[in-house]
Motif scaffolding. Structure first.
Motif, PDB file in Angstrom:
ATOM      1  N   ASP A 191       0.827  -1.211   0.000  1.00  0.00           N
ATOM      2  CA  ASP A 191       0.000   0.000   0.000  1.00  0.00           C
ATOM      3  C   ASP A 191       0.863   1.265   0.000  1.00  0.00           C
ATOM      4  O   ASP A 191       0.543   2.247  -0.678  1.00  0.00           O
ATOM      5  CB  ASP A 191      -0.927   0.008   1.219  1.00  0.00           C
ATOM      6  CG  ASP A 191      -1.946  -1.118   1.173  1.00  0.00           C
ATOM      7  OD1 ASP A 191      -2.491  -1.366   0.087  1.00  0.00           O
ATOM      8  OD2 ASP A 191      -2.178  -1.762   2.210  1.00  0.00           O
ATOM      9  N   LEU A 192       1.955   1.225   0.744  1.00  0.00           N
ATOM     10  CA  LEU A 192       2.846   2.390   0.840  1.00  0.00           C
ATOM     11  C   LEU A 192       3.341   2.829  -0.531  1.00  0.00           C
ATOM     12  O   LEU A 192       3.260   4.008  -0.892  1.00  0.00           O
ATOM     13  CB  LEU A 192       4.030   2.044   1.745  1.00  0.00           C
ATOM     14  CG  LEU A 192       5.119   3.111   1.869  1.00  0.00           C
ATOM     15  CD1 LEU A 192       4.641   4.236   2.781  1.00  0.00           C
ATOM     16  CD2 LEU A 192       6.424   2.505   2.384  1.00  0.00           C
ATOM     17  N   LEU A 193       3.859   1.885  -1.306  1.00  0.00           N
ATOM     18  CA  LEU A 193       4.550   2.223  -2.548  1.00  0.00           C
ATOM     19  C   LEU A 193       3.615   2.593  -3.698  1.00  0.00           C
ATOM     20  O   LEU A 193       4.083   2.930  -4.784  1.00  0.00           O
ATOM     21  CB  LEU A 193       5.474   1.077  -2.960  1.00  0.00           C
ATOM     22  CG  LEU A 193       6.622   0.784  -1.989  1.00  0.00           C
ATOM     23  CD1 LEU A 193       7.425  -0.423  -2.445  1.00  0.00           C
ATOM     24  CD2 LEU A 193       7.532   2.004  -1.851  1.00  0.00           C
ATOM     25  N   ARG A 194       2.316   2.532  -3.478  1.00  0.00           N
ATOM     26  CA  ARG A 194       1.389   2.995  -4.519  1.00  0.00           C
ATOM     27  C   ARG A 194       0.735   4.328  -4.137  1.00  0.00           C
ATOM     28  O   ARG A 194      -0.149   4.821  -4.844  1.00  0.00           O
ATOM     29  CB  ARG A 194       0.333   1.935  -4.832  1.00  0.00           C
ATOM     30  CG  ARG A 194      -0.551   1.546  -3.682  1.00  0.00           C
ATOM     31  CD  ARG A 194      -1.413   0.326  -4.046  1.00  0.00           C
ATOM     32  NE  ARG A 194      -2.279  -0.032  -2.940  1.00  0.00           N
ATOM     33  CZ  ARG A 194      -3.499   0.487  -2.729  1.00  0.00           C
ATOM     34  NH1 ARG A 194      -3.984   1.389  -3.574  1.00  0.00           N
ATOM     35  NH2 ARG A 194      -4.217   0.103  -1.708  1.00  0.00           N
ATOM     36  N   MET A 195       1.189   4.905  -3.010  1.00  0.00           N
ATOM     37  CA  MET A 195       0.655   6.209  -2.618  1.00  0.00           C
ATOM     38  C   MET A 195       1.071   7.279  -3.623  1.00  0.00           C
ATOM     39  O   MET A 195       2.186   7.263  -4.137  1.00  0.00           O
ATOM     40  CB  MET A 195       1.155   6.592  -1.223  1.00  0.00           C
ATOM     41  CG  MET A 195       0.544   5.777  -0.101  1.00  0.00           C
ATOM     42  SD  MET A 195       1.121   6.361   1.516  1.00  0.00           S
ATOM     43  CE  MET A 195       0.315   5.182   2.599  1.00  0.00           C
ATOM     44  N   ASN A 196       0.156   8.196  -3.874  1.00  0.00           N
ATOM     45  CA  ASN A 196       0.456   9.339  -4.737  1.00  0.00           C
ATOM     46  C   ASN A 196      -0.373  10.530  -4.274  1.00  0.00           C
ATOM     47  O   ASN A 196      -1.265  10.403  -3.425  1.00  0.00           O
ATOM     48  CB  ASN A 196       0.188   9.006  -6.210  1.00  0.00           C
ATOM     49  CG  ASN A 196      -1.255   8.609  -6.444  1.00  0.00           C
ATOM     50  OD1 ASN A 196      -2.153   9.443  -6.342  1.00  0.00           O
ATOM     51  ND2 ASN A 196      -1.481   7.327  -6.754  1.00  0.00           N
ATOM     52  N   GLU A 197      -0.072  11.688  -4.820  1.00  0.00           N
ATOM     53  CA  GLU A 197      -0.702  12.923  -4.352  1.00  0.00           C
ATOM     54  C   GLU A 197      -2.210  12.941  -4.569  1.00  0.00           C
ATOM     55  O   GLU A 197      -2.941  13.672  -3.890  1.00  0.00           O
ATOM     56  CB  GLU A 197      -0.063  14.146  -5.031  1.00  0.00           C
ATOM     57  CG  GLU A 197      -0.126  14.156  -6.544  1.00  0.00           C
ATOM     58  CD  GLU A 197       1.027  13.409  -7.208  1.00  0.00           C
ATOM     59  OE1 GLU A 197       1.265  13.645  -8.401  1.00  0.00           O
ATOM     60  OE2 GLU A 197       1.683  12.588  -6.528  1.00  0.00           O
ATOM     61  N   LYS A 198      -2.724  12.114  -5.491  1.00  0.00           N
ATOM     62  CA  LYS A 198      -4.169  12.053  -5.730  1.00  0.00           C
ATOM     63  C   LYS A 198      -4.915  11.421  -4.559  1.00  0.00           C
ATOM     64  O   LYS A 198      -6.142  11.559  -4.455  1.00  0.00           O
ATOM     65  CB  LYS A 198      -4.452  11.276  -7.010  1.00  0.00           C
ATOM     66  CG  LYS A 198      -3.954  11.970  -8.270  1.00  0.00           C
ATOM     67  CD  LYS A 198      -4.245  11.146  -9.510  1.00  0.00           C
ATOM     68  CE  LYS A 198      -3.698  11.829 -10.769  1.00  0.00           C
ATOM     69  NZ  LYS A 198      -3.937  11.005 -11.980  1.00  0.00           N
ATOM     70  N   MET A 199      -4.183  10.686  -3.694  1.00  0.00           N
ATOM     71  CA  MET A 199      -4.815  10.058  -2.532  1.00  0.00           C
ATOM     72  C   MET A 199      -4.943  11.014  -1.347  1.00  0.00           C
ATOM     73  O   MET A 199      -5.514  10.655  -0.320  1.00  0.00           O
ATOM     74  CB  MET A 199      -4.006   8.827  -2.093  1.00  0.00           C
ATOM     75  CG  MET A 199      -3.995   7.696  -3.084  1.00  0.00           C
ATOM     76  SD  MET A 199      -3.019   6.301  -2.460  1.00  0.00           S
ATOM     77  CE  MET A 199      -3.235   5.114  -3.772  1.00  0.00           C
ATOM     78  N   ILE A 200      -4.400  12.225  -1.484  1.00  0.00           N
ATOM     79  CA  ILE A 200      -4.454  13.186  -0.375  1.00  0.00           C
ATOM     80  C   ILE A 200      -5.788  13.941  -0.423  1.00  0.00           C
ATOM     81  O   ILE A 200      -6.152  14.517  -1.453  1.00  0.00           O
ATOM     82  CB  ILE A 200      -3.268  14.175  -0.442  1.00  0.00           C
ATOM     83  CG1 ILE A 200      -1.946  13.406  -0.284  1.00  0.00           C
ATOM     84  CG2 ILE A 200      -3.406  15.243   0.639  1.00  0.00           C
ATOM     85  CD1 ILE A 200      -0.709  14.278  -0.419  1.00  0.00           C
ATOM     86  N   GLU A 201      -6.508  13.898   0.693  1.00  0.00           N
ATOM     87  CA  GLU A 201      -7.792  14.576   0.800  1.00  0.00           C
ATOM     88  C   GLU A 201      -7.788  15.507   2.010  1.00  0.00           C
ATOM     89  O   GLU A 201      -7.066  15.265   2.985  1.00  0.00           O
ATOM     90  CB  GLU A 201      -8.931  13.559   0.945  1.00  0.00           C
ATOM     91  CG  GLU A 201      -9.064  12.608  -0.232  1.00  0.00           C
ATOM     92  CD  GLU A 201     -10.195  11.608  -0.036  1.00  0.00           C
ATOM     93  OE1 GLU A 201     -10.952  11.765   0.961  1.00  0.00           O
ATOM     94  OE2 GLU A 201     -10.319  10.676  -0.855  1.00  0.00           O
ATOM     95  N   LYS A 202      -8.614  16.564   1.947  1.00  0.00           N
ATOM     96  CA  LYS A 202      -8.756  17.494   3.068  1.00  0.00           C
ATOM     97  C   LYS A 202     -10.098  17.264   3.760  1.00  0.00           C
ATOM     98  O   LYS A 202     -11.138  17.176   3.106  1.00  0.00           O
ATOM     99  CB  LYS A 202      -8.674  18.943   2.576  1.00  0.00           C
ATOM    100  CG  LYS A 202      -7.270  19.443   2.336  1.00  0.00           C
ATOM    101  CD  LYS A 202      -7.263  20.931   2.067  1.00  0.00           C
ATOM    102  CE  LYS A 202      -5.824  21.441   1.916  1.00  0.00           C
ATOM    103  NZ  LYS A 202      -5.801  22.919   1.685  1.00  0.00           N
TER     104      LYS A 202
END
Length: 436
Positions: free
Chosen positions: A262-273
């Motif tokens: 899961d860690l290595l597929r993180m990207n900025e599109k997964m960031i939510e406010k």
């Protein structure tokens, strides 16, 4: 005139019974009967079980029926000029048990392949269709290990051959030939049992011993990075871009608490406010749970360093990516001088044997260390309730979480004693007496 003799080749409690057919000089094929017995209950003189109890009498009766079946089949096939050898005897014994020739799916490797193909269409107990990619990979690995074992043993295995004797032999093969660790081998046994139980549900003949076929786990020493060691990583300069990226992923993992998949597929599109705060929101591949991970300031520092993006990955293929990351981490930690002698499990570079020993910590580092470090380091701080940490790691129960970080009952007792000792300093005299 053909003759038959039953025999054992083991002194174990669960010894397989062999049938030896003597056809003529130099032609005495021998094969397993599919029956088992405690060696102490076998009469070598008679070549049959001791028939003092009902089990012994029933087993002897089955062997006599098998003997009659083999001799009759021999008479018929010998007249036809068929070759009487070990393969013939194997098929004849199979025919006695099933009364039909084994089909392709009666063989464990073929059924394992069939099981893997059906995984995308399986329905879980919770009504979920299919499985994740890692599950398919695991079962493909099991099929390959079974195929390797067949090659090693020199014969194909039927599904019904998966019994307690197979378990012991397969375990020995995994550990001595494949050089697989105890824990991994123990898990493999569980996967094999799952395949066999699936076969039983679909009408394939299986050994009655499958219900006693057990997987196992051996608790390995838990290795984590301390807060001071994380600071050492941050302070180390890496000129190689891949090492720098691996260091950043490792530091972030200690504050994100996720598996490498899961860690290595993180990207900025997964960031939510939400509520004025930023979170990484993802669905865990292994559990299917959606987790919302608050962005820790240490993670934010790395994102700012990389202009709002996560570090680059090391390969497009997820499996290759994780493997490369795993290898780079040892160099990353060695360069940061994370070398305190630490107990852990490793294939010893000198003996080439896998086991527990004391090694410089960098040698024990793997991609999982970040997740364990997150759970362990934050659990040690009282201001972080366990349910909050579980909401990030995705553990279903507190028991699972505490076992994951290696906490024992005495750890809780000491923690409670320390809290009471601290409170007693400011408590009234009567309460101090009660807590003394």
């Amino acid at each position: 005139m053909a003759t038959i003799k039953f025999m054992l080749q083991s002194e174990r409690e669960n010894a397989p019974i062999y049938l030896r057919l003597s056809v003529g000089k130099g032609n005495t094929p021998k094969r397993k009967t599919r029956e088992f017995i405690n060696a102490k209950a076998w009469s070598k003189a008679k070549g049959y079980p001791n028939d003092k109890d009902a089990d012994g009498k029933n087993l002897k009766s089955r062997l006599l029926d098998l003997e009659a079946h083999v001799l009759k089949q021999f008479t018929d096939d010998d007249k036809k000029g068929l070759k009487i050898d070990g393969d013939w005897l194997e098929k004849t014994i199979d025919k006695f048990h099933d009364r039909i020739e084994p089909t392709n799916l009666d063989y464990i490797v073929a059924y394992g392949e069939h099981y893997v193909k059906r995984l995308p269409y399986s329905i879980s107990a919770k009504g979920k269709k299919g499985v994740n990619a890692s599950t398919v990979t695991k079962y493909n690995t099991i099929v390959e290990k079974l195929r390797g074992y067949e090659s090693h043993s020199g014969r194909p295995l039927l599904v019904r051959d998966i019994n307690l004797a197979f378990r012991d032999n397969f375990l020995e093969y995994l550990e001595t030939v494949e050089n697989i660790s105890d824990n991994t081998a123990g898990r493999y046994l569980g996967f094999v049992k799952t395949i066999v139980l699936h076969a039983r549900k679909n009408g394939i003949n299986v050994s009655p011993q499958i219900d006693d076929f057990r997987a196992f786990t051996i608790k390995a020493p838990i290795v984590t990075l301390t807060p001071d060691e994380i600071e050492q990583l941050k302070a180390t300069e890496y000129k190689d871009e891949k090492l720098d990226a691996a260091r950043d992923w490792l530091v972030m993992s200690c504050f994100l608490g996720q598996r490498a998949s899961d860690l290595l597929r993180m990207n900025e599109k997964m960031i939510e406010k939400h509520g004025g705060h930023r979170f990484v929101v993802l669905t865990q591949q292994k559990t299917g749970k959606t987790v919302q991970i608050p962005i820790h300031y240490e993670v934010d520092d790395i994102l700012r360093k990389r202009h709002g993006k996560f570090p680059p990955v090391f390969a497009k293929n997820p499996s290759s990516n994780s493997a490369l990351y795993d290898r780079l981490l040892k160099d990353v930690c060695a360069m940061a001088k994370i070398d305190e002698m630490t107990e852990g499990n490793l294939t010893d570079p000198q003996t080439k044997k896998y086991g527990t020993g004391n090694y410089p910590k960098w040698m024990l580092v793997s991609s999982h260390i970040g997740r364990r470090s997150f759970a362990t380091n934050f659990y040690a701080q009282r201001e972080y309730p366990t349910p909050l940490l579980m909401s990030v790691t995705g553990h279903a129960t507190e028991t699972m979480f505490l076992e994951y970080i290696g906490k024992k009952p005495m750890d809780y007792a000491i923690q409670l004693a320390e809290i009471w000792a601290e409170k007693s300093k400011s408590a009234p005299p009567l309460l101090r007496a009660l807590t003394a």
